[in-house]
Design an enzyme around this catalytic site. Structure first.
Site, PDB file in Angstrom:
ATOM      1  N   THR A 196       0.395  -1.166  -0.196  1.00 37.58           N
ATOM      2  CA  THR A 196       0.132  -0.107   0.245  1.00 37.58           C
ATOM      3  C   THR A 196       0.599   1.402  -0.155  1.00 37.58           C
ATOM      4  OG1 THR A 196      -1.590  -1.117   1.428  1.00 37.58           O
ATOM      5  CG2 THR A 196      -1.645   0.964   1.324  1.00 37.58           C
ATOM      6  N   GLY A 225       2.726  -2.696   8.772  1.00 38.14           N
ATOM      7  CA  GLY A 225       2.785  -2.770   9.919  1.00 38.14           C
ATOM      8  C   GLY A 225       4.414  -2.869  10.401  1.00 38.14           C
ATOM      9  N   GLU A 246      -5.843  -6.022   4.386  1.00 41.23           N
ATOM     10  CA  GLU A 246      -6.100  -7.174   3.207  1.00 41.23           C
ATOM     11  C   GLU A 246      -7.260  -6.580   2.788  1.00 41.23           C
ATOM     12  OE1 GLU A 246      -3.524  -8.967   4.423  1.00 41.23           O
ATOM     13  OE2 GLU A 246      -3.399  -8.905   2.433  1.00 41.23           O
TER      14      GLU A 246
HETATM   15  C1  LIG Z   1      -3.417 -10.060  13.814  1.00 42.64           C
HETATM   16  C2  LIG Z   1      -3.344  -9.184  13.045  1.00 42.64           C
HETATM   17  C3  LIG Z   1      -2.519  -8.887  11.814  1.00 42.64           C
HETATM   18  C4  LIG Z   1      -3.103  -7.488  11.179  1.00 42.64           C
HETATM   19  C5  LIG Z   1      -2.456  -7.776   9.680  1.00 42.64           C
HETATM   20  C6  LIG Z   1      -2.213  -6.816   8.889  1.00 42.64           C
HETATM   21  C7  LIG Z   1      -1.436  -6.710   7.372  1.00 42.64           C
HETATM   22  C8  LIG Z   1      -2.195  -6.049   6.152  1.00 42.64           C
HETATM   23  C9  LIG Z   1      -1.714  -6.439   5.509  1.00 42.64           C
HETATM   24  C10 LIG Z   1      -2.204  -5.729   4.040  1.00 42.64           C
HETATM   25  O1  LIG Z   1      -3.191  -4.979   4.089  1.00 42.64           O
HETATM   26  S1  LIG Z   1      -1.383  -6.146   2.497  1.00 42.64           S
HETATM   27  C11 LIG Z   1      -2.716  -4.956   1.467  1.00 42.64           C
HETATM   28  C12 LIG Z   1      -3.362  -5.764   1.544  1.00 42.64           C
HETATM   29  N1  LIG Z   1      -4.139  -4.756   0.188  1.00 42.64           N
HETATM   30  C13 LIG Z   1      -5.399  -5.702  -1.274  1.00 42.64           C
HETATM   31  O2  LIG Z   1      -5.848  -6.269  -0.411  1.00 42.64           O
HETATM   32  C14 LIG Z   1      -5.698  -4.485  -2.426  1.00 42.64           C
HETATM   33  C15 LIG Z   1      -7.197  -5.092  -2.287  1.00 42.64           C
HETATM   34  N2  LIG Z   1      -6.736  -4.959  -3.917  1.00 42.64           N
HETATM   35  C16 LIG Z   1      -6.939  -5.528  -4.917  1.00 42.64           C
HETATM   36  O3  LIG Z   1      -7.095  -7.297  -4.387  1.00 42.64           O
HETATM   37  C17 LIG Z   1      -7.294  -5.358  -6.260  1.00 42.64           C
HETATM   38  O4  LIG Z   1      -7.184  -4.013  -6.028  1.00 42.64           O
HETATM   39  C18 LIG Z   1      -8.401  -5.739  -7.069  1.00 42.64           C
HETATM   40  C19 LIG Z   1      -9.212  -6.334  -5.908  1.00 42.64           C
HETATM   41  C20 LIG Z   1      -8.364  -7.173  -7.280  1.00 42.64           C
HETATM   42  C21 LIG Z   1      -9.227  -5.204  -8.082  1.00 42.64           C
HETATM   43  O5  LIG Z   1      -7.298  -4.873  -8.776  1.00 42.64           O
HETATM   44  P1  LIG Z   1      -7.784  -4.866 -10.542  1.00 42.64           P
HETATM   45  O6  LIG Z   1      -8.657  -4.090 -10.754  1.00 42.64           O
HETATM   46  O7  LIG Z   1      -6.002  -5.067 -11.407  1.00 42.64           O
HETATM   47  O8  LIG Z   1      -8.016  -6.737 -10.509  1.00 42.64           O
HETATM   48  P2  LIG Z   1      -9.176  -6.703 -11.423  1.00 42.64           P
HETATM   49  O9  LIG Z   1      -9.493  -6.964 -13.113  1.00 42.64           O
HETATM   50  O10 LIG Z   1     -10.264  -6.482 -10.897  1.00 42.64           O
HETATM   51  O11 LIG Z   1      -9.197  -8.476 -11.180  1.00 42.64           O
HETATM   52  C22 LIG Z   1      -8.307  -8.730 -12.163  1.00 42.64           C
HETATM   53  C23 LIG Z   1      -8.895 -10.131 -12.291  1.00 42.64           C
HETATM   54  O12 LIG Z   1      -7.299 -11.450 -10.848  1.00 42.64           O
HETATM   55  C24 LIG Z   1      -8.746 -11.844 -10.339  1.00 42.64           C
HETATM   56  N3  LIG Z   1      -8.311 -11.290  -8.787  1.00 42.64           N
HETATM   57  C25 LIG Z   1      -7.962 -10.260  -7.994  1.00 42.64           C
HETATM   58  N4  LIG Z   1      -7.911 -10.633  -7.246  1.00 42.64           N
HETATM   59  C26 LIG Z   1      -7.063 -11.476  -7.162  1.00 42.64           C
HETATM   60  C27 LIG Z   1      -6.727 -12.713  -5.886  1.00 42.64           C
HETATM   61  N5  LIG Z   1      -6.362 -11.915  -4.913  1.00 42.64           N
HETATM   62  N6  LIG Z   1      -5.877 -13.818  -6.116  1.00 42.64           N
HETATM   63  C28 LIG Z   1      -6.671 -14.392  -7.114  1.00 42.64           C
HETATM   64  N7  LIG Z   1      -6.827 -13.898  -8.313  1.00 42.64           N
HETATM   65  C29 LIG Z   1      -7.947 -12.367  -7.885  1.00 42.64           C
HETATM   66  C30 LIG Z   1     -10.092 -11.347 -10.809  1.00 42.64           C
HETATM   67  O13 LIG Z   1     -10.469 -12.241 -10.596  1.00 42.64           O
HETATM   68  C31 LIG Z   1      -9.076 -11.325 -11.562  1.00 42.64           C
HETATM   69  O14 LIG Z   1      -9.874 -11.924 -12.766  1.00 42.64           O
HETATM   70  P3  LIG Z   1     -10.604 -12.369 -14.466  1.00 42.64           P
HETATM   71  O15 LIG Z   1     -12.328 -11.760 -13.314  1.00 42.64           O
HETATM   72  O16 LIG Z   1     -10.211 -11.075 -15.096  1.00 42.64           O
HETATM   73  O17 LIG Z   1     -10.803 -13.700 -14.089  1.00 42.64           O
HETATM   74  C1  LIG Z   2      -4.714  -1.608  10.936  1.00 44.11           C
HETATM   75  C2  LIG Z   2      -4.632  -1.242   9.456  1.00 44.11           C
HETATM   76  C3  LIG Z   2      -2.976  -2.024   8.806  1.00 44.11           C
HETATM   77  C4  LIG Z   2      -2.764  -2.351   7.699  1.00 44.11           C
HETATM   78  N1  LIG Z   2      -1.669  -3.538   6.865  1.00 44.11           N
HETATM   79  C5  LIG Z   2      -0.949  -3.270   6.347  1.00 44.11           C
HETATM   80  C6  LIG Z   2       0.280  -3.674   5.794  1.00 44.11           C
HETATM   81  O1  LIG Z   2       1.350  -4.237   6.211  1.00 44.11           O
HETATM   82  N2  LIG Z   2       0.731  -3.516   4.415  1.00 44.11           N
HETATM   83  C7  LIG Z   2       0.459  -3.166   3.456  1.00 44.11           C
HETATM   84  O2  LIG Z   2       0.463  -2.672   2.138  1.00 44.11           O
HETATM   85  N3  LIG Z   2      -0.651  -2.423   3.401  1.00 44.11           N
HETATM   86  C8  LIG Z   2      -0.970  -2.550   4.895  1.00 44.11           C
HETATM   87  N4  LIG Z   2      -2.527  -1.599   5.165  1.00 44.11           N
HETATM   88  C9  LIG Z   2      -3.309  -1.101   4.241  1.00 44.11           C
HETATM   89  C10 LIG Z   2      -4.569  -1.879   3.272  1.00 44.11           C
HETATM   90  O3  LIG Z   2      -4.276  -3.002   2.726  1.00 44.11           O
HETATM   91  C11 LIG Z   2      -5.680  -0.323   3.333  1.00 44.11           C
HETATM   92  O4  LIG Z   2      -5.855   0.157   3.944  1.00 44.11           O
HETATM   93  C12 LIG Z   2      -6.675  -0.886   2.204  1.00 44.11           C
HETATM   94  O5  LIG Z   2      -6.236  -2.166   0.956  1.00 44.11           O
HETATM   95  C13 LIG Z   2      -7.514   0.027   1.825  1.00 44.11           C
HETATM   96  O6  LIG Z   2      -7.357   0.638   0.454  1.00 44.11           O
HETATM   97  P1  LIG Z   2      -6.872   2.524   0.653  1.00 44.11           P
HETATM   98  O7  LIG Z   2      -6.168   2.589   2.510  1.00 44.11           O
HETATM   99  O8  LIG Z   2      -6.522   2.792  -0.065  1.00 44.11           O
HETATM  100  O9  LIG Z   2      -8.421   2.565   1.009  1.00 44.11           O
HETATM  101  P2  LIG Z   2      -9.456   3.087  -0.783  1.00 44.11           P
HETATM  102  O10 LIG Z   2      -9.315   1.815  -1.816  1.00 44.11           O
HETATM  103  O11 LIG Z   2      -9.307   4.308  -1.032  1.00 44.11           O
HETATM  104  O12 LIG Z   2     -10.919   3.205  -0.225  1.00 44.11           O
HETATM  105  C14 LIG Z   2     -11.257   3.862   0.303  1.00 44.11           C
HETATM  106  C15 LIG Z   2     -13.025   4.375  -0.213  1.00 44.11           C
HETATM  107  O13 LIG Z   2     -12.512   3.803  -1.056  1.00 44.11           O
HETATM  108  C16 LIG Z   2     -13.687   2.655  -1.904  1.00 44.11           C
HETATM  109  N5  LIG Z   2     -13.196   2.308  -3.788  1.00 44.11           N
HETATM  110  C17 LIG Z   2     -12.042   1.590  -3.697  1.00 44.11           C
HETATM  111  N6  LIG Z   2     -11.824   1.284  -5.244  1.00 44.11           N
HETATM  112  C18 LIG Z   2     -13.559   0.868  -5.455  1.00 44.11           C
HETATM  113  C19 LIG Z   2     -13.824   0.123  -6.393  1.00 44.11           C
HETATM  114  N7  LIG Z   2     -13.499   0.047  -7.285  1.00 44.11           N
HETATM  115  N8  LIG Z   2     -15.194  -0.084  -6.230  1.00 44.11           N
HETATM  116  C20 LIG Z   2     -16.314   0.388  -5.389  1.00 44.11           C
HETATM  117  N9  LIG Z   2     -15.844   1.477  -4.200  1.00 44.11           N
HETATM  118  C21 LIG Z   2     -13.941   1.598  -4.484  1.00 44.11           C
HETATM  119  C22 LIG Z   2     -13.372   1.439  -0.916  1.00 44.11           C
HETATM  120  O14 LIG Z   2     -14.430   0.730  -1.060  1.00 44.11           O
HETATM  121  C23 LIG Z   2     -13.173   2.869   0.522  1.00 44.11           C
HETATM  122  O15 LIG Z   2     -14.808   3.139   1.159  1.00 44.11           O
HETATM  123  C24 LIG Z   2      -3.285  -1.591   5.986  1.00 44.11           C
HETATM  124  C25 LIG Z   2      -4.267  -0.804   6.644  1.00 44.11           C
HETATM  125  C26 LIG Z   2      -4.796  -0.949   8.312  1.00 44.11           C
HETATM  126  C27 LIG Z   2      -5.919  -0.157   8.684  1.00 44.11           C
END
Ligand SMILES: CCCCCCC/C=C/C(=O)SCCNC(=O)CCNC(=O)[C@H](O)C(C)(C)COP(=O)(O)OP(=O)(O)OC[C@H]1O[C@@H](n2cnc3c(N)ncnc32)[C@H](O)[C@@H]1OP(=O)(O)O
Ligand SMILES: Cc1cc2nc3c(=O)[nH]c(=O)nc-3n(C[C@H](O)[C@H](O)[C@H](O)COP(=O)(O)OP(=O)(O)OC[C@H]3O[C@@H](n4cnc5c(N)ncnc54)[C@H](O)[C@@H]3O)c2cc1C
Length: 536
Positions: free
Chosen positions: A22, A61, A304
């Site tokens: 992110t 994190g 996530e």
């Molecule tokens: C104890 C507590 C511990 C706390 C730990 C907290 C740690 C936190 C870590 C994080 O937050 S890490 C960062 C997490 N970030 C995300 O999850 C990002 C979310 N966004 C996405 O996944 C993508 O942006 C999206 C939603 C997939 C959209 O991206 P994009 O527009 O490029 O893709 P699409 O055109 O929608 O889909 C393309 C194609 O790919 C398939 N697909 C998408 N994601 C996945 C996946 N994860 N696995 C498998 N396939 C995937 C999707 O279905 C599409 O397929 P088709 O429909 O085209 O066949």
């Molecule tokens: C406690 C915590 C720990 C985290 N740890 C990590 C980490 O270890 N590593 C890491 O990489 N990231 C980490 N993150 C980041 C986290 O993965 C992102 O905050 C999360 O993926 C959401 O993305 P964003 O913050 O850009 O929100 P945005 O995507 O900007 O979302 C804002 C709003 O826009 C809306 N929106 C966005 N796209 C669409 C769409 N296509 N259609 C409809 N609505 C949409 C969402 O629904 C939401 O309401 C952490 C976040 C938190 C809060």
């Protein structure tokens, strides 16, 4: 080879890592990430750069002060071509001094709602060079001369996120067990009000409204534990197939992991909040641990994969399944029910009847979404705009699908396990399955009225079933949370400790406050007294 290089060092804690995906400007839209990794064939290195402020990694994190390495997700450029986002393992701090390496800007992002111990950080690169083998090359590779070898499946880049989403479902089961233990034990100790003048104040656990607030959290913990186990088994099976090059089942896993992560985190956050509020003022004390627990669970609705975005990912899969099924093509096991074209059956107030009802709701919602999108497109609206205009319904369809999966899995797994359990234990677990199923039927009665043949008398009967279940479960409630076997040190709660000494613990914690170190706090002399004397 890369695993041999990095895994042993990570296992023995020479490497402390985090996942830096992110950025300030992008968290959801991964294809929009701005950090670049440009290959230099002359030195066989990648040059990492943060070209803008919004390119700074933000949130990972442990990034601020703990991690000395991280997996950085960056846009890979080689021979003048951008090949999209890829993962790189990057050392960011000196392993002896822990100083940030030259070209690395790293720090803490500041106070958050909770997770105060996570030192979430920011990270920027200024033409920071890393060797070619920093690129994690399990899926795609860059050869020494800069030739890019694409992954056999680009979606594998997203694989990390599927794994964590699968784990999060089980995490939510755990957090709900903590919240339910604290709130139910407190409700057994707390006596309040006098509904019967000639009797002592009752345990608040005997108020049916209190049972309504808390027993669903208890039942959901078991539902999510069971569903989490099923999802993990599915993940292992899909991953095994992926290892042998078969990605056929990955889309179904992605879709079901998305909606289960979204629904279980939202339920856990709202039910932990209900646990907090059910403890009155003492639930608002940090020493109760419930506010901290809420902060932890509500964060999971965002990290996530933000919940709405994930529900729309599942909706994308459901719409595609509907279109596939309408052409007579086979659907994945979790989506096969969408093609049940049999007439809507007579409603049955049974577990199977309710589960079948939720499948009807999901299928009906998906069909309505497809019809609306088709109608808009026929009117000249672009598919993307039609999708956006239908997205509120798409999210609801995804939620209904997720609920149908949880209900069916919870019921099937408990029924399967019951044969090996003592009859009393089996009976109690069946009561939790029954409570969970009837609770959600009543919560979504509007949908059931729209898409099934449920009638008013059925709803009345369900309401009575629900209230009877609260009464049946009440005698076992404290035993059920004791069965989670959570030590006081883990609960970390003045309200949930096993000995029930709530008031003594609340006072003990209060007296630890630095504000109680002296009878007259220095703020009196600095601010109050001058103010009272008109000197401020
Ligand atoms: C104890 C507590 C511990 C706390 C730990 C907290 C740690 C936190 C870590 C994080 O937050 S890490 C960062 C997490 N970030 C995300 O999850 C990002 C979310 N966004 C996405 O996944 C993508 O942006 C999206 C939603 C997939 C959209 O991206 P994009 O527009 O490029 O893709 P699409 O055109 O929608 O889909 C393309 C194609 O790919 C398939 N697909 C998408 N994601 C996945 C996946 N994860 N696995 C498998 N396939 C995937 C999707 O279905 C599409 O397929 P088709 O429909 O085209 O066949
Ligand atoms: C406690 C915590 C720990 C985290 N740890 C990590 C980490 O270890 N590593 C890491 O990489 N990231 C980490 N993150 C980041 C986290 O993965 C992102 O905050 C999360 O993926 C959401 O993305 P964003 O913050 O850009 O929100 P945005 O995507 O900007 O979302 C804002 C709003 O826009 C809306 N929106 C966005 N796209 C669409 C769409 N296509 N259609 C409809 N609505 C949409 C969402 O629904 C939401 O309401 C952490 C976040 C938190 C809060």
């Amino acid at each position: 080879e890369q695993q041999e290089k990095w895994v042993p060092r990570a296992v023995n804690m020479e490497i402390i890592g985090t996942y830096a995906q992110t950025e300030l400007g992008h968290g959801t839209f991964l294809r929009g990430l701005e950090t670049t990794a440009t290959y230099d064939p002359n030195t066989e290195e990648f040059v990492l750069n943060s070209p803008t402020l919004t390119a700074y990694k933000w949130w990972p994190g442990g990034l601020a002060h703990t991690a000395n390495h991280c997996v950085v997700v960056a846009q890979l450029h080689s021979k003048g071509v951008n090949h999209g986002v890829h993962p790189f393992i990057v050392q960011i701090r000196d392993e002896d001094t822990h100083m940030p390496l030259p070209g690395v800007k790293v720090g803490e992002i500041g106070p958050k709602l909770s997770f105060s111990t996570a030192n979430n950080g920011f990270l920027g690169f200024d033409n920071f060079r890393v060797p070619r083998d920093s690129m994690l090359m399990k899926n795609a590779q860059v050869l020494k001369d800069g030739t890019y070898v694409k992954s056999r499946l680009s979606k594998l880049t997203y694989g990390t996120m599927v794994f964590i989403r699968v784990m999060i479902v089980t995490d939510m089961a755990y957090y709900l067990s903590v919240g339910a233990t604290i709130a139910i034990r407190y409700s057994a100790v707390r006596h309040q009000s006098k509904p019967k003048e000639n009797e002592p104040e009752p345990q608040i656990l005997d108020y049916v409204t209190q049972q309504h607030k808390l027993f669903i959290a208890l039942a959901s913990s078991h539902a999510f534990r069971v569903t989490g186990q099923w999802l993990w088994t599915t993940f292992v099976r899909v991953n095994k197939a992926l290892t042998s090059g078969n990605a056929d089942t990955l889309p179904e896993l992605h879709a079901v992991a998305c909606c289960l992560k979204a629904v279980t985190t939202r339920d856990a956050a709202s039910m932990v909040e209900a646990c907090r509020m059910s403890c009155g003022g003492h639930g608002y004390m940090t020493s109760s641990y419930l506010p901290i627990l809420y902060g932890i669970t509500t964060a999971a609705c965002t990290y996530e994969g933000e919940n709405t975005v994930l529900l729309l990912q599942t909706a994308r899969s459901l719409v595609k399944a509907w279109q596939k099924g309408s052409k007579g093509k086979p659907l994945s096991p979790t989506e096969a029910y969408l093609m049940d074209k049999s007439p809507v059956p007579k409603w049955e107030n049974t577990l199977d009847g309710i589960i079948a009802g939720f499948r009807r709701v999901s299928a009906g919602k998906v069909q309505d979404c497809v019809s609306k999108i088709d109608k808009l497109v026929k009117m000249g609206t672009s598919y993307e705009d039609a999708w956006n205009q239908t997205s509120v319904r798409l999210v609801a369809a995804s939620e209904a699908h997720s609920r149908a999966v949880i209900l069916a899995t919870f019921r099937a797994e408990v029924s399967r396990a019951a044969a090996a359990l003592s009859p009393p234990l089996a009976r109690v677990l069946h009561q939790l399955v029954h409570l969970y199923t009837v609770y959600w039927a009543l919560e979504r009665v509007g949908d059931l009225l729209l898409y099934t043949s449920i009638a008013e008398r059925d709803v009345q009967e369900l309401q009575q079933q629900y209230e009877d279940l609260l009464q049946k479960i009440r005698p076992n409630t404290v035993g059920l949370v004791d069965a989670f076997d959570l030590r006081d040190e883990i609960l970390n709660s003045t309200l949930g400790a096993y000995d029930g000494r709530v008031y003594e613990r609340l006072m003990e914690e209060a007296l630890k406050s630095p504000l109680n170190a002296e009878p007259v706090n220095q703020s009196f002399h600095k601010y109050l007294k001058p103010f009272m004397q008109g000197k401020l």
